[in-house]
Design a protein around this motif. Structure first.
Motif, PDB file in Angstrom:
ATOM      1  N   ARG A  19       0.839  -1.185   0.000  1.00 35.49           N
ATOM      2  CA  ARG A  19       0.000   0.000   0.000  1.00 35.49           C
ATOM      3  C   ARG A  19       0.882   1.246   0.000  1.00 35.49           C
ATOM      4  O   ARG A  19       2.059   1.191   0.340  1.00 35.49           O
ATOM      5  N   SER A  20       0.311   2.368  -0.370  1.00 35.95           N
ATOM      6  CA  SER A  20       1.031   3.624  -0.299  1.00 35.95           C
ATOM      7  C   SER A  20       1.159   4.050   1.163  1.00 35.95           C
ATOM      8  O   SER A  20       0.385   3.625   2.019  1.00 35.95           O
ATOM      9  N   PHE A  21       2.131   4.904   1.464  1.00 30.68           N
ATOM     10  CA  PHE A  21       2.354   5.333   2.849  1.00 30.68           C
ATOM     11  C   PHE A  21       2.996   6.719   2.866  1.00 30.68           C
ATOM     12  O   PHE A  21       3.330   7.285   1.831  1.00 30.68           O
ATOM     13  N   ASP A  22       3.148   7.291   4.068  1.00 31.62           N
ATOM     14  CA  ASP A  22       3.737   8.621   4.275  1.00 31.62           C
ATOM     15  C   ASP A  22       3.029   9.704   3.455  1.00 31.62           C
ATOM     16  O   ASP A  22       3.666  10.418   2.669  1.00 31.62           O
ATOM     17  N   PRO A  23       1.724   9.899   3.616  1.00 33.24           N
ATOM     18  CA  PRO A  23       1.022  10.882   2.784  1.00 33.24           C
ATOM     19  C   PRO A  23       1.225  12.316   3.257  1.00 33.24           C
ATOM     20  O   PRO A  23       1.409  12.574   4.454  1.00 33.24           O
ATOM     21  N   THR A  24       1.196  13.242   2.328  1.00 30.34           N
ATOM     22  CA  THR A  24       1.104  14.665   2.643  1.00 30.34           C
ATOM     23  C   THR A  24       0.131  15.282   1.644  1.00 30.34           C
ATOM     24  O   THR A  24       0.165  14.963   0.455  1.00 30.34           O
ATOM     25  N   ILE A  25      -0.761  16.140   2.104  1.00 26.20           N
ATOM     26  CA  ILE A  25      -1.865  16.628   1.284  1.00 26.20           C
ATOM     27  C   ILE A  25      -1.674  18.106   0.942  1.00 26.20           C
ATOM     28  O   ILE A  25      -1.203  18.893   1.777  1.00 26.20           O
ATOM     29  N   THR A  26      -2.016  18.477  -0.285  1.00 26.90           N
ATOM     30  CA  THR A  26      -1.970  19.870  -0.719  1.00 26.90           C
ATOM     31  C   THR A  26      -3.231  20.157  -1.530  1.00 26.90           C
ATOM     32  O   THR A  26      -4.028  19.265  -1.810  1.00 26.90           O
ATOM     33  N   ARG A  34      -4.395  17.308  -3.954  1.00 27.18           N
ATOM     34  CA  ARG A  34      -3.267  16.536  -4.483  1.00 27.18           C
ATOM     35  C   ARG A  34      -2.540  15.876  -3.319  1.00 27.18           C
ATOM     36  O   ARG A  34      -2.098  16.546  -2.386  1.00 27.18           O
ATOM     37  N   LEU A  35      -2.451  14.563  -3.403  1.00 22.91           N
ATOM     38  CA  LEU A  35      -1.808  13.763  -2.375  1.00 22.91           C
ATOM     39  C   LEU A  35      -0.438  13.313  -2.880  1.00 22.91           C
ATOM     40  O   LEU A  35      -0.318  12.746  -3.963  1.00 22.91           O
ATOM     41  N   TYR A  36       0.604  13.595  -2.085  1.00 27.69           N
ATOM     42  CA  TYR A  36       1.942  13.071  -2.364  1.00 27.69           C
ATOM     43  C   TYR A  36       2.204  11.951  -1.369  1.00 27.69           C
ATOM     44  O   TYR A  36       1.856  12.059  -0.190  1.00 27.69           O
ATOM     45  N   PHE A  37       2.842  10.876  -1.818  1.00 32.18           N
ATOM     46  CA  PHE A  37       3.014   9.734  -0.939  1.00 32.18           C
ATOM     47  C   PHE A  37       4.174   8.864  -1.411  1.00 32.18           C
ATOM     48  O   PHE A  37       4.656   8.988  -2.549  1.00 32.18           O
ATOM     49  N   SER A  38       4.623   7.978  -0.522  1.00 29.58           N
ATOM     50  CA  SER A  38       5.660   7.001  -0.852  1.00 29.58           C
ATOM     51  C   SER A  38       4.996   5.727  -1.352  1.00 29.58           C
ATOM     52  O   SER A  38       3.928   5.347  -0.873  1.00 29.58           O
ATOM     53  N   TYR A  39       5.662   5.063  -2.293  1.00 31.24           N
ATOM     54  CA  TYR A  39       5.098   3.825  -2.828  1.00 31.24           C
ATOM     55  C   TYR A  39       6.205   2.967  -3.413  1.00 31.24           C
ATOM     56  O   TYR A  39       7.113   3.465  -4.083  1.00 31.24           O
ATOM     57  N   VAL A  78      13.082   6.773  -1.915  1.00 29.43           N
ATOM     58  CA  VAL A  78      12.715   8.188  -1.708  1.00 29.43           C
ATOM     59  C   VAL A  78      11.351   8.198  -1.039  1.00 29.43           C
ATOM     60  O   VAL A  78      10.319   8.010  -1.694  1.00 29.43           O
ATOM     61  N   ILE A  79      11.348   8.404   0.275  1.00 31.02           N
ATOM     62  CA  ILE A  79      10.126   8.303   1.067  1.00 31.02           C
ATOM     63  C   ILE A  79       9.977   9.535   1.954  1.00 31.02           C
ATOM     64  O   ILE A  79      10.818  10.430   1.935  1.00 31.02           O
ATOM     65  N   ASP A  80       8.901   9.565   2.739  1.00 32.04           N
ATOM     66  CA  ASP A  80       8.629  10.674   3.675  1.00 32.04           C
ATOM     67  C   ASP A  80       8.598  12.034   2.985  1.00 32.04           C
ATOM     68  O   ASP A  80       9.260  12.980   3.413  1.00 32.04           O
ATOM     69  N   PRO A  81       7.820  12.195   1.911  1.00 26.30           N
ATOM     70  CA  PRO A  81       7.802  13.491   1.242  1.00 26.30           C
ATOM     71  C   PRO A  81       7.066  14.556   2.048  1.00 26.30           C
ATOM     72  O   PRO A  81       6.144  14.258   2.813  1.00 26.30           O
TER      73      PRO A  81
END
Length: 232
Positions: A19-26, A34-39, A78-81
């Motif tokens: 699953r995707s993880f470490d989300p940040t929302i804008t 727009r959701l940025y996330f690690s995958y 490249v994670i934790d954006p």
């Protein structure tokens, strides 16, 4: 007062391993979420195939994957954006490697095609540029944490007025890691961060010696390993 949690949906993810993880929302320039996330599309561990992706949504619940990778390198995950819009640019950061190794800082005009401009927090010992941005009007802040023998695990913020020159570290009274923060209409700040038990007589492992359980949370299995070395 918080509602019950609701699972979001991201359609179009490549691969099928995690699953995707470490989300940040804008909010995009056309007022979409727009959701940025690690995958990691084809890996069950953190390896070089793990990158930062983005997805777009009208309602903040149902997202569609956007084409391309927002940030990726060949040799490391490249994670934790962290992403925020400030001074007519989208600003992105993610750890270069281990948390104590600093973060890459990139910018984009459209929020999609980022170019690395500089690095943040390299060579600063216990400082961790792992957290989130906050556009505070006249300045862009990054909220991260320090993990040191003297201060313990405490949240700090650092600010810039031009997106390039940072003023220095300001320490909060909050213990925790990986903070997220928003500024409310009232002018108050709402900060969320994982909390930890008080220090005990058992020495805390250094970051490079720590053991990681992945994925977290887990449903049917976990992988045990060291984030700096081989997974078991």
């Amino acid at each position: 007062t918080w509602t019950n949690h609701q699972v979001i949906n991201i359609s179009g993810l490549p691969g099928s391993s995690q699953r995707s993880f470490d989300p940040t929302i804008t909010v995009s320039s056309d007022l979409l979420y727009r959701l940025y996330f690690s995958y990691c599309p084809n890996s069950s561990i953190l390896d070089s195939t793990c990158d930062t992706y983005s997805a777009i949504s009208y309602d903040g619940i149902n997202y569609t994957l956007e084409s391309g990778i927002r940030m990726g390198v060949e040799s490391h995950p490249v994670i934790d954006p962290a992403v925020a819009y400030f001074n007519q640019l989208w600003h992105y950061s993610s750890p270069i490697g281990a948390p104590q190794e600093g973060a890459r800082h990139a910018t984009a005009i459209d929020g999609l095609n980022f170019t690395v401009t500089d690095t943040l927090g390299t060579g600063e010992g216990y400082i961790r540029w792992v957290g989130n941005f906050l556009n505070d009007g006249a300045e862009l802040r990054f909220y991260g944490y320090e993990n040191s023998p003297t201060l313990g695990v405490v949240i700090w913020w650092n600010s810039t007025a031009d997106g390039l020159n940072w003023t220095g570290y300001n320490y909060t009274n909050v213990e925790g890691k990986d903070p997220g923060i928003v500024k409310l209409p009232s002018g108050n700040y709402l900060l969320l961060a994982p909390q930890f038990a008080p220090t005990t007589s058992i020495n805390e492992l250094a970051d490079e010696d720590a053991i990681v359980l992945y994925p977290n949370p887990a449903e049917s299995y976990v992988i045990v390993g060291n984030p700096m070395h081989e997974f078991i």
